[in-house]
Structures are given as structure tokens and as C-alpha cells.
Design a protein around this motif. Structure first.
Motif, PDB file in Angstrom:
ATOM      1  N   ILE A 153       0.849  -1.185   0.000  1.00 24.58           N
ATOM      2  CA  ILE A 153       0.000   0.000   0.000  1.00 24.58           C
ATOM      3  C   ILE A 153       0.884   1.234   0.000  1.00 24.58           C
ATOM      4  N   ARG A 154       0.477   2.229  -0.759  1.00 27.51           N
ATOM      5  CA  ARG A 154       1.196   3.485  -0.798  1.00 27.51           C
ATOM      6  C   ARG A 154       0.534   4.484   0.130  1.00 27.51           C
ATOM      7  N   SER A 155       1.278   5.486   0.517  1.00 27.36           N
ATOM      8  CA  SER A 155       0.792   6.392   1.554  1.00 27.36           C
ATOM      9  C   SER A 155      -0.356   7.277   1.096  1.00 27.36           C
ATOM     10  N   ASN A 156      -0.613   7.316  -0.201  1.00 25.77           N
ATOM     11  CA  ASN A 156      -1.738   8.118  -0.682  1.00 25.77           C
ATOM     12  C   ASN A 156      -3.050   7.335  -0.650  1.00 25.77           C
ATOM     13  N   MET A 157      -2.989   6.130  -0.057  1.00 27.65           N
ATOM     14  CA  MET A 157      -4.167   5.293   0.080  1.00 27.65           C
ATOM     15  C   MET A 157      -4.368   4.970   1.557  1.00 27.65           C
ATOM     16  N   ASP A 158      -5.616   4.642   1.957  1.00 28.92           N
ATOM     17  CA  ASP A 158      -5.827   4.191   3.324  1.00 28.92           C
ATOM     18  C   ASP A 158      -6.331   2.746   3.388  1.00 28.92           C
ATOM     19  N   LEU A 185      -4.908  -1.934   5.770  1.00 30.29           N
ATOM     20  CA  LEU A 185      -5.383  -0.614   6.163  1.00 30.29           C
ATOM     21  C   LEU A 185      -4.205   0.212   6.659  1.00 30.29           C
ATOM     22  N   LEU A 186      -4.172   1.459   6.245  1.00 28.22           N
ATOM     23  CA  LEU A 186      -3.108   2.374   6.648  1.00 28.22           C
ATOM     24  C   LEU A 186      -3.723   3.594   7.319  1.00 28.22           C
ATOM     25  N   ASN A 187      -3.283   3.881   8.531  1.00 33.63           N
ATOM     26  CA  ASN A 187      -3.722   5.071   9.250  1.00 33.63           C
ATOM     27  C   ASN A 187      -2.490   5.917   9.518  1.00 33.63           C
ATOM     28  N   LYS A 188      -2.294   6.917   8.680  1.00 37.31           N
ATOM     29  CA  LYS A 188      -1.091   7.739   8.793  1.00 37.31           C
ATOM     30  C   LYS A 188      -1.130   8.651  10.003  1.00 37.31           C
ATOM     31  N   THR A 189      -2.326   8.982  10.473  1.00 36.03           N
ATOM     32  CA  THR A 189      -2.448   9.874  11.629  1.00 36.03           C
ATOM     33  C   THR A 189      -1.788   9.282  12.859  1.00 36.03           C
ATOM     34  N   VAL A 190      -1.998   7.967  13.055  1.00 34.91           N
ATOM     35  CA  VAL A 190      -1.414   7.295  14.211  1.00 34.91           C
ATOM     36  C   VAL A 190      -0.289   6.354  13.800  1.00 34.91           C
ATOM     37  N   LYS A 191       0.117   6.422  12.549  1.00 36.72           N
ATOM     38  CA  LYS A 191       1.204   5.598  12.031  1.00 36.72           C
ATOM     39  C   LYS A 191       0.988   4.120  12.329  1.00 36.72           C
ATOM     40  N   HIS A 192      -0.133   3.625  11.844  1.00 36.34           N
ATOM     41  CA  HIS A 192      -0.530   2.254  12.115  1.00 36.34           C
ATOM     42  C   HIS A 192      -0.938   1.562  10.824  1.00 36.34           C
ATOM     43  N   LEU A 193      -0.549   0.305  10.758  1.00 33.93           N
ATOM     44  CA  LEU A 193      -0.811  -0.527   9.589  1.00 33.93           C
ATOM     45  C   LEU A 193      -1.434  -1.830  10.073  1.00 33.93           C
TER      46      LEU A 193
END
Lengths: 114, 114
Positions: free
Chosen positions: B50-55, B65-73
Motif C-alpha cells: 500500500i502506498r501512503s496516498n491510500m488508506d 489498512l493504513l492510518n497515517k495519523t497514528v502511524k498504524h498498519l
């Protein structure tokens, strides 16, 4: 199609000896990376090569060296082996060397230093 | 320092249940993440990226699933099967554009009970 191939599959060496591990990437892939995986841990990055040039190096001593050949295959060389060098050595193949590129791993070479 | 880690070292599930494997990363600049499956004696097998422009990204029976706010995958496996038993690693690409350096977590062992 053949995947990433590594040789040998298993190897036993004595402390102080030198070892050479080999990797052939997936056909068409120009980048090869090497990783060390100690039992119970995730792989650790050692080197990346692309078009025969070193593109990245991990936190490993100078006893570790590598090279890439015109056919994109690669060798990892470790000198003056220590007991702590015992690990699974993994080769990863990717199309290019940039970020966001899928990396595919071989089965690894299990090195045991006695 | 930079690291990729896992919340649960071992996860035991019943066959047919859904599995969720979690991963935390610390480098907010990372923009590419991969999940690998590693069976005993084998090299890591690419599952999904997954790339960071996707969630969210879905594959066959797997969702990342990627949650960049809490840096969790997280990796979700639907209808877990005995063949899913393996160690699962998340990996963070820290190549910085010119390299394909992967930073792995320590792994989660998924044990599927029949």
C-alpha cells in the motif's frame, strides 16, 4: 517463470573463514538486495545493487561486501566469519531500485558458522 | 529512531475466523508499506502493498489498512485457513527514492487452529 534463486541452500563454515553466496534475480529485474535474518527476527538490510552499482548499505561491518554482474546476478561475500554471522541470508529482486517497487525474495541461504 | 514494530508477537485464531495483524511504524516520511508472509524454512512471500496516498487496499482474502495519523498498519485475512499459518512481517520502504531499502518489524506468528 523462475523466481529468485539462491545458492547454496545450506552452508556450514568455521570461524575465520570466508563465504560467498549467490543470487539470480527474476528475469528482467535489474536490482538485487541482500538481507540477513537472524532466527526469531525480521530481515535486516545489508546492500542494494542496481545496474552493477551499490545503491544502499545497511549497518554492517566492512567484512560484508557484494557485487552485481552484467547479467544482474549478485554475490554476497563475508570475510572473517564470526559465530554471530549465522543466519538466513536472503536475496530480494526488484525491477528497479526506487521506492514503491515490489521486492520478491528467494528461499535464502542458511549459513551456520561453527 | 526509526522502527517498524508489531503489537502482538503471536496470534491464535480458529479456522474460518478473520485475522487481524497490527503494525506500528515511526517514520512519518515513509510512503510505501508491504506485508510479507514467511513459512518455516522459506523466504518472505509478498502478500500486499500500500502506498501512503491510500488508506485501504484489498487483495484476495486480504485487506491492508493504513492510518497515517497514528502511524498504524494492519493486515486483515478473511476466513483464515490452516495454510495461512506463518510469520507475518510488515515492512516499511525507507529507500528515499533512489533505493529500495526495507525495514522489517519482528513479525507476528499466526497460528490457525482447526
Amino acid at each position: 517463470d523462475a523466481g529468485v534463486t539462491q545458492s547454496p541452500t545450506h552452508l556450514i563454515k568455521t570461524r575465520g573463514q570466508q563465504v560467498t553466496l549467490r543470487c539470480s534475480p527474476i528475469s528482467g529485474h535489474k536490482s538485487v538486495s541482500w538481507y540477513q535474518q537472524v532466527l526469531g527476527q525480521g530481515p535486516q538490510f545489508i546492500f542494494q545493487y542496481y545496474e552493477k552499482e551499490e545503491r544502499g548499505r545497511g549497518n554492517f561491518p566492512d567484512r560484508f561486501s557484494a557485487r552485481q554482474f552484467p547479467n544482474y546476478s549478485s554475490e554476497l561475500n563475508v570475510n572473517a566469519l564470526l559465530l554471530g554471522d549465522s543466519a538466513l541470508y536472503l536475496c530480494a529482486s526488484s525491477l528497479v531500485a526506487s521506492t514503491n517497487t515490489e521486492a520478491f525474495f528467494g528461499q535464502g541461504t542458511r549459513l551456520t558458522v561453527v | 529512531g526509526e522502527s517498524v514494530g508489531l503489537h502482538l508477537p503471536t496470534l491464535s485464531v480458529q479456522e474460518g475466523d478473520n485475522s487481524i495483524i497490527n503494525c506500528a511504524y515511526s517514520n512519518s516520511a515513509s510512503d510505501y508499506f508491504i506485508w510479507y508472509k514467511q513459512e518455516s524454512g522459506k523466504g518472505p512471500q509478498f502478500i500486499i502493498d500500500i502506498r501512503s496516498n491510500m488508506d485501504k487496499r484489498q487483495g484476495q482474502r486480504v485487506t491492508v489498512l493504513l492510518n497515517k495519523t497514528v502511524k498504524h498498519l494492519s493486515l486483515q485475512i478473511a476466513a483464515t485457513q490452516p495454510g495461512d499459518s506463518a510469520v507475518y512481517f510488515c515492512a516499511e520502504n525507507q529507500g528515499g527514492g533512489a533505493t529500495n531499502k526495507l525495514i522489517f518489524g519482528t513479525g507476528t506468528l499466526l497460528a490457525v487452529q482447526p
